[in-house]
Design a protein around this motif. Structure first.
Motif, PDB file in Angstrom:
ATOM      1  N   MET A 226      85.648  68.701  -9.971  1.00 30.80           N
ATOM      2  CA  MET A 226      84.969  68.842  -8.678  1.00 30.80           C
ATOM      3  C   MET A 226      85.129  67.559  -7.874  1.00 30.80           C
ATOM      4  SD  MET A 226      80.942  69.836  -7.985  1.00 30.80           S
ATOM      5  CE  MET A 226      80.332  68.450  -8.953  1.00 30.80           C
ATOM      6  N   ILE A 227      85.264  67.702  -6.547  1.00 27.63           N
ATOM      7  CA  ILE A 227      85.313  66.552  -5.644  1.00 27.63           C
ATOM      8  C   ILE A 227      84.295  66.771  -4.522  1.00 27.63           C
ATOM      9  CG2 ILE A 227      86.709  65.139  -4.091  1.00 27.63           C
ATOM     10  CD1 ILE A 227      89.192  66.093  -5.538  1.00 27.63           C
ATOM     11  N   LYS A 228      83.403  65.814  -4.359  1.00 25.35           N
ATOM     12  CA  LYS A 228      82.445  65.831  -3.257  1.00 25.35           C
ATOM     13  C   LYS A 228      82.841  64.756  -2.252  1.00 25.35           C
ATOM     14  CE  LYS A 228      79.583  69.023  -4.670  1.00 25.35           C
ATOM     15  NZ  LYS A 228      79.362  70.264  -3.884  1.00 25.35           N
ATOM     16  N   SER A 229      82.740  65.065  -0.967  1.00 27.37           N
ATOM     17  CA  SER A 229      83.074  64.081   0.067  1.00 27.37           C
ATOM     18  C   SER A 229      81.921  63.972   1.056  1.00 27.37           C
ATOM     19  CB  SER A 229      84.367  64.472   0.788  1.00 27.37           C
ATOM     20  OG  SER A 229      84.279  65.762   1.347  1.00 27.37           O
ATOM     21  N   PHE A 230      81.638  62.743   1.465  1.00 27.28           N
ATOM     22  CA  PHE A 230      80.554  62.505   2.428  1.00 27.28           C
ATOM     23  C   PHE A 230      80.741  61.123   3.047  1.00 27.28           C
ATOM     24  CE2 PHE A 230      79.190  61.475  -1.866  1.00 27.28           C
ATOM     25  CZ  PHE A 230      78.778  60.150  -1.751  1.00 27.28           C
ATOM     26  N   ILE A 231      80.103  60.888   4.171  1.00 23.66           N
ATOM     27  CA  ILE A 231      80.203  59.598   4.856  1.00 23.66           C
ATOM     28  C   ILE A 231      79.035  58.715   4.433  1.00 23.66           C
ATOM     29  CG2 ILE A 231      80.128  58.419   7.087  1.00 23.66           C
ATOM     30  CD1 ILE A 231      81.540  60.835   8.300  1.00 23.66           C
ATOM     31  N   ALA A 232      79.357  57.499   4.012  1.00 18.26           N
ATOM     32  CA  ALA A 232      78.341  56.503   3.666  1.00 18.26           C
ATOM     33  C   ALA A 232      78.846  55.137   4.129  1.00 18.26           C
ATOM     34  CB  ALA A 232      78.087  56.492   2.154  1.00 18.26           C
ATOM     35  N   ASN A 233      77.986  54.379   4.766  1.00 20.40           N
ATOM     36  CA  ASN A 233      78.362  53.072   5.317  1.00 20.40           C
ATOM     37  C   ASN A 233      79.586  53.177   6.226  1.00 20.40           C
ATOM     38  OD1 ASN A 233      76.262  51.807   3.891  1.00 20.40           O
ATOM     39  ND2 ASN A 233      77.561  51.514   2.092  1.00 20.40           N
ATOM     40  N   ASN A 234      79.589  54.227   7.040  1.00 20.72           N
ATOM     41  CA  ASN A 234      80.632  54.454   8.054  1.00 20.72           C
ATOM     42  C   ASN A 234      82.023  54.712   7.477  1.00 20.72           C
ATOM     43  OD1 ASN A 234      78.773  54.016  10.230  1.00 20.72           O
ATOM     44  ND2 ASN A 234      78.974  51.805   9.886  1.00 20.72           N
ATOM     45  N   LYS A 235      82.095  55.097   6.204  1.00 22.44           N
ATOM     46  CA  LYS A 235      83.372  55.432   5.582  1.00 22.44           C
ATOM     47  C   LYS A 235      83.260  56.751   4.831  1.00 22.44           C
ATOM     48  CE  LYS A 235      85.165  50.733   4.859  1.00 22.44           C
ATOM     49  NZ  LYS A 235      86.319  50.890   5.758  1.00 22.44           N
ATOM     50  N   MET A 236      84.363  57.523   4.844  1.00 23.70           N
ATOM     51  CA  MET A 236      84.398  58.733   4.038  1.00 23.70           C
ATOM     52  C   MET A 236      84.516  58.342   2.570  1.00 23.70           C
ATOM     53  SD  MET A 236      84.268  61.996   3.780  1.00 23.70           S
ATOM     54  CE  MET A 236      84.543  62.630   5.450  1.00 23.70           C
ATOM     55  N   ARG A 237      83.581  58.873   1.769  1.00 23.94           N
ATOM     56  CA  ARG A 237      83.575  58.559   0.340  1.00 23.94           C
ATOM     57  C   ARG A 237      83.881  59.829  -0.456  1.00 23.94           C
ATOM     58  NH1 ARG A 237      82.469  52.783   0.136  1.00 23.94           N
ATOM     59  NH2 ARG A 237      81.584  52.412   2.200  1.00 23.94           N
ATOM     60  N   TYR A 238      84.497  59.624  -1.613  1.00 25.56           N
ATOM     61  CA  TYR A 238      84.843  60.741  -2.482  1.00 25.56           C
ATOM     62  C   TYR A 238      84.254  60.506  -3.867  1.00 25.56           C
ATOM     63  CZ  TYR A 238      88.206  61.613   1.239  1.00 25.56           C
ATOM     64  OH  TYR A 238      88.792  61.843   2.461  1.00 25.56           O
ATOM     65  N   LEU A 239      83.539  61.514  -4.351  1.00 19.11           N
ATOM     66  CA  LEU A 239      82.916  61.462  -5.668  1.00 19.11           C
ATOM     67  C   LEU A 239      83.574  62.539  -6.530  1.00 19.11           C
ATOM     68  CD1 LEU A 239      80.601  59.923  -7.126  1.00 19.11           C
ATOM     69  CD2 LEU A 239      79.077  61.778  -6.429  1.00 19.11           C
ATOM     70  N   LEU A 240      84.297  62.113  -7.557  1.00 23.10           N
ATOM     71  CA  LEU A 240      85.070  63.026  -8.385  1.00 23.10           C
ATOM     72  C   LEU A 240      84.442  63.144  -9.772  1.00 23.10           C
ATOM     73  CD1 LEU A 240      87.201  60.999  -6.658  1.00 23.10           C
ATOM     74  CD2 LEU A 240      88.817  62.674  -7.510  1.00 23.10           C
ATOM     75  N   PHE A 241      84.228  64.376 -10.231  1.00 24.14           N
ATOM     76  CA  PHE A 241      83.614  64.637 -11.531  1.00 24.14           C
ATOM     77  C   PHE A 241      84.638  65.261 -12.473  1.00 24.14           C
ATOM     78  CE2 PHE A 241      80.202  64.644  -8.474  1.00 24.14           C
ATOM     79  CZ  PHE A 241      79.132  64.040  -9.125  1.00 24.14           C
ATOM     80  N   GLY A 242      84.671  64.788 -13.716  1.00 21.22           N
ATOM     81  CA  GLY A 242      85.584  65.354 -14.693  1.00 21.22           C
ATOM     82  C   GLY A 242      84.991  65.325 -16.088  1.00 21.22           C
TER      83      GLY A 242
END
Length: 265
Positions: free
Chosen positions: A179-195
């Motif tokens: 799974m990959i979650k994407s969201f904006i934090a501190n004015n940058k697009m961030r990606y959180l990847l679960f495996g």
């Protein structure tokens, strides 16, 4: 050295030109046909497979093994797995360097036969393929591609124990993600990847990688993993408050609770 460099550049350019001259739909169709062949191969066994059933030619064997093979018309299961993996790897890369790659939804086109996850902004893709090594460790081949503008960039993946001393550690885990979650934090697009993966008969590893893209490369913000005897999920993401929680029972693999950033170790 100059001659060697010229040959390498020639091979890369030839591969790129060949991919561009083919329809991306034809590349995807051929890729899916080899994925279907791969699904039928068992991780165990020493049976032989005909080249015809594998959609391979003698030239494929000569190119891969770099030696004449005489009257060979079938190969062992182990070699078949390796050769089809090589075909899948080549065709997947051809698809992503194609000039029309950005117009394709690869999760729809390849998701029937290949593990495919992508971020909600449709930029970050991870592909994973069960490696079929035959052991209790469930290893996966993995590919990471990111859409920068109109062009995809591939990023390397490696297990820590396969990296040579002089190699730069990679940001992404070698066994792929679920799974990959994407969201904006501190004015940058961030990606959180679960495996996760099964490491042995009763050993399970779950991991998370937190990254952002900056100046043409990925920056690792945070990573965490937990080993356990339980196959149940242990990492949980709350999209509302953007929090990550860890819940697990301690055992002989993880004897105490710790939630510090493993980059600090």
């Amino acid at each position: 050295m100059k001659r060697g460099f010229t040959i390498i550049v020639f091979l890369i350019c030839t591969h790129f030109t060949y991919a561009q001259n083919r329809s991306i739909k034809k590349i995807i169709k051929e890729l899916n046909s080899y994925l279907e062949v791969y699904e039928k191969l068992s991780a165990h066994g020493d049976e032989y497979h005909s080249l015809h059933s594998l959609k391979l030619t003698k030239q494929d064997l000569i190119s891969e093994f770099e030696e004449p093979l005489g009257q060979t018309d079938s190969i062992l299961n182990f070699d078949a797995i390796y050769l089809i993996q090589s075909k899948i790897d080549t065709l997947l890369r051809q698809a992503f360097i194609h000039k029309k790659a950005a117009t394709i939804d690869f999760k729809i086109e390849l998701g029937h036969h290949l593990g495919v996850v992508k971020s909600e902004d449709n930029k970050l893709y991870n592909f994973s393929l069960f490696e079929k090594t035959g052991g209790s460790y469930h290893s996966f081949l993995s590919w990471i591609f990111y859409l920068d503008g109109k062009t995809f960039i591939e990023f390397p993946v490696n297990d820590n124990w396969t990296i040579d001393q002089n190699d730069k550690p990679t940001v992404f885990e070698a066994n792929g993600y679920d799974m990959i979650k994407s969201f904006i934090a501190n004015n940058k697009m961030r990606y959180l990847l679960f495996g996760s993966t099964k490491a042995c008969g009763a050993c399970f590893i779950e991991f998370v990688t937190f990254v952002h893209f900056e100046d043409g490369d990925f920056v690792l913000d945070f990573e965490y993993s937990v080993d356990s005897r339980s196959s149940e999920s242990k990492l949980f993401f709350d999209a509302t408050n953007l929090s990550l929680s860890v819940f697990y029972d301690t055992d002989d693999l993880t004897t105490e609770c710790y939630c510090s950033d493993e980059l600090d170790d």
